[in-house]
Design a protein around this motif. Structure first.
Motif, PDB file in Angstrom:
ATOM      1  N   LEU A  63       0.829  -1.199   0.000  1.00 47.00           N
ATOM      2  CA  LEU A  63       0.000   0.000   0.000  1.00 47.00           C
ATOM      3  C   LEU A  63       0.867   1.255   0.000  1.00 47.00           C
ATOM      4  CD1 LEU A  63      -2.699   1.438   0.073  1.00 47.00           C
ATOM      5  CD2 LEU A  63      -2.732   1.113   2.564  1.00 47.00           C
ATOM      6  N   GLU A  64       1.953   1.223   0.761  1.00 48.40           N
ATOM      7  CA  GLU A  64       2.856   2.377   0.802  1.00 48.40           C
ATOM      8  C   GLU A  64       3.457   2.644  -0.580  1.00 48.40           C
ATOM      9  OE1 GLU A  64       4.304   5.659   2.539  1.00 48.40           O
ATOM     10  OE2 GLU A  64       3.055   4.199   3.564  1.00 48.40           O
ATOM     11  N   ILE A  65       3.846   1.576  -1.270  1.00 51.31           N
ATOM     12  CA  ILE A  65       4.388   1.725  -2.618  1.00 51.31           C
ATOM     13  C   ILE A  65       3.323   2.297  -3.546  1.00 51.31           C
ATOM     14  CG2 ILE A  65       5.141   0.403  -4.649  1.00 51.31           C
ATOM     15  CD1 ILE A  65       6.738  -1.372  -2.658  1.00 51.31           C
ATOM     16  N   GLU A  66       2.127   1.740  -3.478  1.00 44.95           N
ATOM     17  CA  GLU A  66       1.044   2.241  -4.331  1.00 44.95           C
ATOM     18  C   GLU A  66       0.726   3.695  -4.022  1.00 44.95           C
ATOM     19  OE1 GLU A  66      -1.971  -0.675  -3.645  1.00 44.95           O
ATOM     20  OE2 GLU A  66      -0.873  -2.206  -4.759  1.00 44.95           O
ATOM     21  N   ARG A  67       0.723   4.051  -2.756  1.00 41.68           N
ATOM     22  CA  ARG A  67       0.444   5.443  -2.371  1.00 41.68           C
ATOM     23  C   ARG A  67       1.486   6.371  -2.996  1.00 41.68           C
ATOM     24  NH1 ARG A  67      -0.314   4.896   2.940  1.00 41.68           N
ATOM     25  NH2 ARG A  67      -2.557   4.860   2.630  1.00 41.68           N
ATOM     26  N   LEU A  68       2.746   5.984  -2.916  1.00 42.30           N
ATOM     27  CA  LEU A  68       3.795   6.814  -3.499  1.00 42.30           C
ATOM     28  C   LEU A  68       3.661   6.891  -5.024  1.00 42.30           C
ATOM     29  CD1 LEU A  68       6.750   5.636  -1.269  1.00 42.30           C
ATOM     30  CD2 LEU A  68       5.929   7.996  -1.456  1.00 42.30           C
ATOM     31  N   VAL A  69       3.422   5.756  -5.658  1.00 39.44           N
ATOM     32  CA  VAL A  69       3.306   5.733  -7.120  1.00 39.44           C
ATOM     33  C   VAL A  69       2.160   6.616  -7.589  1.00 39.44           C
ATOM     34  CG1 VAL A  69       2.682   4.250  -9.083  1.00 39.44           C
ATOM     35  CG2 VAL A  69       4.416   3.498  -7.450  1.00 39.44           C
ATOM     36  N   PHE A  70       1.053   6.583  -6.879  1.00 36.33           N
ATOM     37  CA  PHE A  70      -0.129   7.332  -7.312  1.00 36.33           C
ATOM     38  C   PHE A  70      -0.068   8.812  -6.948  1.00 36.33           C
ATOM     39  CE2 PHE A  70      -1.809   3.117  -7.861  1.00 36.33           C
ATOM     40  CZ  PHE A  70      -2.703   3.236  -8.913  1.00 36.33           C
ATOM     41  N   THR A  71       0.880   9.208  -6.091  1.00 37.31           N
ATOM     42  CA  THR A  71       0.914  10.603  -5.648  1.00 37.31           C
ATOM     43  C   THR A  71       2.192  11.357  -6.021  1.00 37.31           C
ATOM     44  OG1 THR A  71       1.759   9.955  -3.460  1.00 37.31           O
ATOM     45  CG2 THR A  71      -0.640  10.165  -3.705  1.00 37.31           C
ATOM     46  N   VAL A  72       3.241  10.654  -6.448  1.00 39.66           N
ATOM     47  CA  VAL A  72       4.499  11.307  -6.819  1.00 39.66           C
ATOM     48  C   VAL A  72       4.686  11.155  -8.331  1.00 39.66           C
ATOM     49  CG1 VAL A  72       7.006  11.329  -6.490  1.00 39.66           C
ATOM     50  CG2 VAL A  72       5.501  10.829  -4.540  1.00 39.66           C
ATOM     51  N   PRO A  73       4.596  12.256  -9.071  1.00 32.77           N
ATOM     52  CA  PRO A  73       4.650  12.164 -10.533  1.00 32.77           C
ATOM     53  C   PRO A  73       5.872  11.412 -11.081  1.00 32.77           C
ATOM     54  CG  PRO A  73       3.969  14.353  -9.880  1.00 32.77           C
ATOM     55  CD  PRO A  73       4.368  13.629  -8.619  1.00 32.77           C
ATOM     56  N   GLU A  74       7.048  11.612 -10.473  1.00 36.69           N
ATOM     57  CA  GLU A  74       8.244  10.908 -10.955  1.00 36.69           C
ATOM     58  C   GLU A  74       8.085   9.398 -10.826  1.00 36.69           C
ATOM     59  OE1 GLU A  74       9.939  14.366  -8.390  1.00 36.69           O
ATOM     60  OE2 GLU A  74       8.110  13.201  -8.506  1.00 36.69           O
ATOM     61  N   LEU A  75       7.400   8.967  -9.782  1.00 33.87           N
ATOM     62  CA  LEU A  75       7.222   7.533  -9.556  1.00 33.87           C
ATOM     63  C   LEU A  75       6.146   6.965 -10.473  1.00 33.87           C
ATOM     64  CD1 LEU A  75       7.609   7.417  -5.697  1.00 33.87           C
ATOM     65  CD2 LEU A  75       9.296   6.855  -7.455  1.00 33.87           C
ATOM     66  N   TRP A  76       5.121   7.758 -10.771  1.00 34.27           N
ATOM     67  CA  TRP A  76       4.123   7.317 -11.737  1.00 34.27           C
ATOM     68  C   TRP A  76       4.817   7.082 -13.081  1.00 34.27           C
ATOM     69  CZ3 TRP A  76      -0.572   5.377 -11.834  1.00 34.27           C
ATOM     70  CH2 TRP A  76      -1.253   5.339 -13.059  1.00 34.27           C
ATOM     71  N   ALA A  77       5.655   8.030 -13.483  1.00 40.00           N
ATOM     72  CA  ALA A  77       6.381   7.893 -14.753  1.00 40.00           C
ATOM     73  C   ALA A  77       7.311   6.681 -14.719  1.00 40.00           C
ATOM     74  CB  ALA A  77       7.177   9.165 -15.039  1.00 40.00           C
TER      75      ALA A  77
END
Length: 190
Positions: A103-117
Motif C-alpha cells: 500500500l505504501e508503494i502504491e500510495r507513493l506511485v499514485f501521488t508522486v509524478p516521478e514515480l508514476w512515470a
C-alpha cells in the motif's frame, strides 16, 4: 533458497522498508540514497546493487503472484470472477507487513509524478499480461475487441479503487475491490 539468497532477500527488503519510511517521513524528493543507505546500515553502493535508481525502490513489481493465482483458476470461470478469485488468493497469502508495504508503494506511485512515470512501463506490462491471460482463458486472440474491453473495464475498476485506497488509510481496499469487481460482473446495476 540458499542461505546466501535468503540474506540477499532480507537486505533487499530492509533497504526498501527503510526507503519507504524515509519517503513517507520526509518526502521522495527530499530523501537521498545516502540517507537510505545509512538507515539500512549498508553502503550506498549496496543500495544500487539491489536497486538501479532511487525510483526503482518504489517499483510496483508484485504482479507475478497474481499471474500464478489467475492461471490456477479453473478455465470455466468467467474473466471477472477469475480476477476476483485471483485477487482474493494473493491478498490471503500476503502478511500484514507485506500488505502495508504494498500500500505504501502504491500510495507513493499514485501521488508522486516521478514515480508514476517510473512505473508506467510496469503498469503497461501488467495490463498486457492481464489481456494475454484473459485471451488465453477465453481462447481468443489478444487483439480481440472483447478482450480489450474486458481488460480495460477490469483495469479501470482496479485503478479507481486504488486511487480511493491510497487517499484513505482506513479504506478496505481488498474488500472494496472485490465489491467493485462484483458490480462490474453484474453489469453495474444502480
Amino acid at each position: 533458497m540458499s542461505l546466501r539468497e535468503r540474506k540477499k532477500a532480507k537486505t533487499r527488503v530492509l533497504i526498501q522498508r527503510e526507503a519507504l519510511r524515509l519517503f513517507r517521513d520526509q518526502g521522495f524528493a527530499a530523501t537521498t540514497v545516502e540517507q537510505i543507505a545509512e538507515a539500512a546500515e549498508v553502503a550506498p553502493s549496496t543500495v544500487f546493487r539491489y536497486f538501479r535508481t532511487k525510483e526503482d525502490l518504489v517499483v510496483m513489481d508484485d504482479f507475478p503472484p497474481f499471474v500464478e493465482a489467475l492461471a490456477a483458476v479453473p478455465a470455466d470461470v468467467g474473466p471477472i470472477e477469475a480476477v476476483r478469485l485471483a485477487m482474493r488468493e494473493v491478498n490471503a497469502q500476503r502478511t500484514p507487513e507485506e500488505r502495508a508495504a504494498g500500500l505504501e508503494i502504491e500510495r507513493l506511485v499514485f501521488t508522486v509524478p516521478e514515480l508514476w512515470a517510473a512505473n508506467l512501463d510496469n503498469i503497461t506490462q501488467a495490463l498486457a499480461t492481464l489481456r494475454d491471460l484473459l485471451a488465453t482463458r477465453a481462447g481468443k486472440p489478444t487483439d480481440d475487441p472483447q478482450i480489450r474491453n474486458i481488460t480495460g473495464a477490469i483495469a479501470g475498476v482496479i485503478m479507481a479503487v486504488w486511487f480511493d485506497w491510497v487517499r484513505d488509510p482506513n479504506f478496505d481496499g481488498p474488500t472494496e475491490l472485490d465489491h467493485a469487481l462484483s458490480a462490474l460482473e453484474s453489469g453495474f446495476p444502480l
